[in-house]
Write a protein that holds these residues in place. Structure first.
Motif, PDB file in Angstrom:
ATOM      1  N   ARG A 160     107.299  13.890  -2.468  1.00 22.90           N
ATOM      2  CA  ARG A 160     107.701  15.082  -2.107  1.00 22.90           C
ATOM      3  C   ARG A 160     107.381  14.762  -0.321  1.00 22.90           C
ATOM      4  O   ARG A 160     108.074  15.408   0.380  1.00 22.90           O
ATOM      5  N   ASN A 161     106.253  15.736  -0.851  1.00 24.24           N
ATOM      6  CA  ASN A 161     105.129  15.539   0.261  1.00 24.24           C
ATOM      7  C   ASN A 161     105.561  14.831   1.378  1.00 24.24           C
ATOM      8  O   ASN A 161     106.122  14.842   2.897  1.00 24.24           O
ATOM      9  N   TRP A 162     105.084  14.092   1.080  1.00 23.65           N
ATOM     10  CA  TRP A 162     105.556  12.339   1.993  1.00 23.65           C
ATOM     11  C   TRP A 162     106.807  12.241   2.305  1.00 23.65           C
ATOM     12  O   TRP A 162     106.330  11.508   3.950  1.00 23.65           O
ATOM     13  N   CYS A 163     107.505  12.157   1.848  1.00 16.82           N
ATOM     14  CA  CYS A 163     109.059  12.635   1.749  1.00 16.82           C
ATOM     15  C   CYS A 163     109.569  13.977   3.700  1.00 16.82           C
ATOM     16  O   CYS A 163     110.361  12.571   4.020  1.00 16.82           O
ATOM     17  N   GLU A 164     108.482  14.482   3.360  1.00 19.48           N
ATOM     18  CA  GLU A 164     108.898  15.128   4.210  1.00 19.48           C
ATOM     19  C   GLU A 164     108.311  15.576   5.392  1.00 19.48           C
ATOM     20  O   GLU A 164     108.648  15.578   6.281  1.00 19.48           O
ATOM     21  N   GLU A 165     107.215  14.705   5.008  1.00 19.65           N
ATOM     22  CA  GLU A 165     106.117  14.012   6.137  1.00 19.65           C
ATOM     23  C   GLU A 165     107.091  13.757   7.357  1.00 19.65           C
ATOM     24  O   GLU A 165     107.720  13.254   7.630  1.00 19.65           O
ATOM     25  N   ASP A 216     108.397   5.530 -17.842  1.00 18.62           N
ATOM     26  CA  ASP A 216     109.208   5.490 -17.242  1.00 18.62           C
ATOM     27  C   ASP A 216     109.846   7.381 -16.677  1.00 18.62           C
ATOM     28  O   ASP A 216     110.586   8.041 -17.208  1.00 18.62           O
ATOM     29  N   LEU A 217     110.154   7.053 -15.120  1.00 17.85           N
ATOM     30  CA  LEU A 217     110.128   8.198 -14.553  1.00 17.85           C
ATOM     31  C   LEU A 217     111.186   7.990 -13.718  1.00 17.85           C
ATOM     32  O   LEU A 217     110.708   8.251 -12.431  1.00 17.85           O
ATOM     33  N   PRO A 218     112.035   8.966 -14.145  1.00 18.25           N
ATOM     34  CA  PRO A 218     113.669   9.262 -13.105  1.00 18.25           C
ATOM     35  C   PRO A 218     112.799   9.676 -11.992  1.00 18.25           C
ATOM     36  O   PRO A 218     112.697  10.843 -12.118  1.00 18.25           O
ATOM     37  N   ILE A 219     113.457   9.381 -10.957  1.00 18.42           N
ATOM     38  CA  ILE A 219     113.239   9.959  -9.062  1.00 18.42           C
ATOM     39  C   ILE A 219     114.849  10.631  -8.391  1.00 18.42           C
ATOM     40  O   ILE A 219     115.386   9.488  -8.630  1.00 18.42           O
ATOM     41  N   LYS A 220     115.283  11.252  -8.936  1.00 21.43           N
ATOM     42  CA  LYS A 220     116.383  11.776  -8.553  1.00 21.43           C
ATOM     43  C   LYS A 220     116.408  11.719  -6.847  1.00 21.43           C
ATOM     44  O   LYS A 220     118.221  11.498  -6.527  1.00 21.43           O
ATOM     45  N   ARG A 221     115.408  12.405  -5.997  1.00 24.80           N
ATOM     46  CA  ARG A 221     115.612  12.202  -4.086  1.00 24.80           C
ATOM     47  C   ARG A 221     114.814  11.366  -3.809  1.00 24.80           C
ATOM     48  O   ARG A 221     113.850  11.257  -4.500  1.00 24.80           O
ATOM     49  N   ASN A 222     115.816  10.483  -3.132  1.00 21.98           N
ATOM     50  CA  ASN A 222     114.456   9.830  -2.062  1.00 21.98           C
ATOM     51  C   ASN A 222     113.995   8.441  -3.155  1.00 21.98           C
ATOM     52  O   ASN A 222     113.595   7.777  -2.479  1.00 21.98           O
ATOM     53  N   ALA A 223     114.688   8.250  -4.122  1.00 24.97           N
ATOM     54  CA  ALA A 223     114.082   7.160  -4.877  1.00 24.97           C
ATOM     55  C   ALA A 223     114.117   5.811  -4.093  1.00 24.97           C
ATOM     56  O   ALA A 223     113.384   4.649  -4.841  1.00 24.97           O
ATOM     57  N   ASP A 224     114.654   5.611  -2.995  1.00 25.22           N
ATOM     58  CA  ASP A 224     115.501   4.305  -2.413  1.00 25.22           C
ATOM     59  C   ASP A 224     114.043   3.940  -1.212  1.00 25.22           C
ATOM     60  O   ASP A 224     113.716   3.124  -0.760  1.00 25.22           O
ATOM     61  N   ARG A 225     112.889   5.441  -1.216  1.00 20.08           N
ATOM     62  CA  ARG A 225     111.851   5.195  -0.860  1.00 20.08           C
ATOM     63  C   ARG A 225     110.512   4.949  -1.182  1.00 20.08           C
ATOM     64  O   ARG A 225     109.438   4.994  -0.552  1.00 20.08           O
ATOM     65  N   LEU A 226     110.748   5.378  -2.881  1.00 20.96           N
ATOM     66  CA  LEU A 226     109.431   4.784  -3.859  1.00 20.96           C
ATOM     67  C   LEU A 226     108.708   3.430  -3.505  1.00 20.96           C
ATOM     68  O   LEU A 226     107.350   3.282  -3.467  1.00 20.96           O
ATOM     69  N   SER A 227     109.435   1.980  -2.574  1.00 25.48           N
ATOM     70  CA  SER A 227     108.910   1.294  -2.738  1.00 25.48           C
ATOM     71  C   SER A 227     107.769   1.359  -1.513  1.00 25.48           C
ATOM     72  O   SER A 227     106.881   0.878  -1.111  1.00 25.48           O
ATOM     73  N   GLU A 228     108.333   2.079  -0.543  1.00 27.23           N
ATOM     74  CA  GLU A 228     107.388   2.597   0.819  1.00 27.23           C
ATOM     75  C   GLU A 228     106.403   2.904   0.669  1.00 27.23           C
ATOM     76  O   GLU A 228     105.225   2.784   0.569  1.00 27.23           O
ATOM     77  N   TYR A 229     106.128   4.456  -0.298  1.00 24.84           N
ATOM     78  CA  TYR A 229     105.787   5.506  -0.549  1.00 24.84           C
ATOM     79  C   TYR A 229     104.683   4.506  -1.328  1.00 24.84           C
ATOM     80  O   TYR A 229     103.660   4.567  -1.356  1.00 24.84           O
ATOM     81  N   LEU A 230     104.849   3.808  -2.471  1.00 25.15           N
ATOM     82  CA  LEU A 230     103.633   2.296  -3.251  1.00 25.15           C
ATOM     83  C   LEU A 230     103.271   1.993  -2.307  1.00 25.15           C
ATOM     84  O   LEU A 230     101.717   1.270  -2.499  1.00 25.15           O
TER      85      LEU A 230
END
Length: 169
Positions: free
Chosen positions: A164-169, A12-26
């Protein structure tokens, strides 16, 4: 008589920034699998198919090298991995080694949730048959727990850094 042991871990890992992009990242399956496992020991066999050389370890002075074929499947906001084949190098002639892996990593509004089950069924090789089965099973369970804890630590650190790196790309 075969030995059977398993270990389970939840995440159970809280992600504070860009959590709305996790589905896309997966959906970046190769990237995510490489961040979760040691990418130096991971080979892409084809779409959604990998071979992973699990970190070798010693069991009562015997070097053991499990090799696992993994299928990874994306579904809505989740990545599921399961073992499709496995072999065990290092214990001599062991024909009945079966490794079970069922793992899911899911994006939620708060971060990542996951669960992994790792199990092994195997007959003890001749060199270990004098050791009581309960001792071998508890040792095996401890080894599996250590492997899962290592993967969990990689998810908490390396996967989060990669996200985090992926979000910044």
């Amino acid at each position: 008589m075969p030995l059977a042991f398993e270990a389970r871990q939840k995440l159970d890992l809280p992600i504070k920034r860009n959590a709305d992009r996790l589905s896309e990242y997966l959906l970046q399956q190769e990237r995510v699998v490489g961040a979760m496992l040691d990418s130096k020991k991971l080979t892409l066999l084809g779409p959604g198919s990998y071979r992973y050389n699990v970190t070798s370890f010693k069991v009562f002075q015997l070097e053991v090298n499990p090799v696992v074929s993994i299928a990874a499947v994306n579904s809505e906001g989740a990545l599921t991995m399961s073992a499709t084949d496995s072999q065990l190098d290092g214990l001599g002639l062991v024909d009945d080694f079966v490794l079970t892996l069922n793992a899911t990593l899911e994006a939620t509004a708060q971060g990542l949730e996951g669960e992994a089950l790792l199990g092994v069924t195997v007959s003890p090789p001749p060199l270990l048959r004098l050791i009581p089965g309960q001792v071998l099973e508890s040792t095996g369970q401890s080894i599996l727990s250590t492997i899962l804890l290592g993967i969990k630590a990689r998810v908490r650190q390396q996967l989060v850094d990669d996200f985090r790196n992926w979000c910044e790309e």
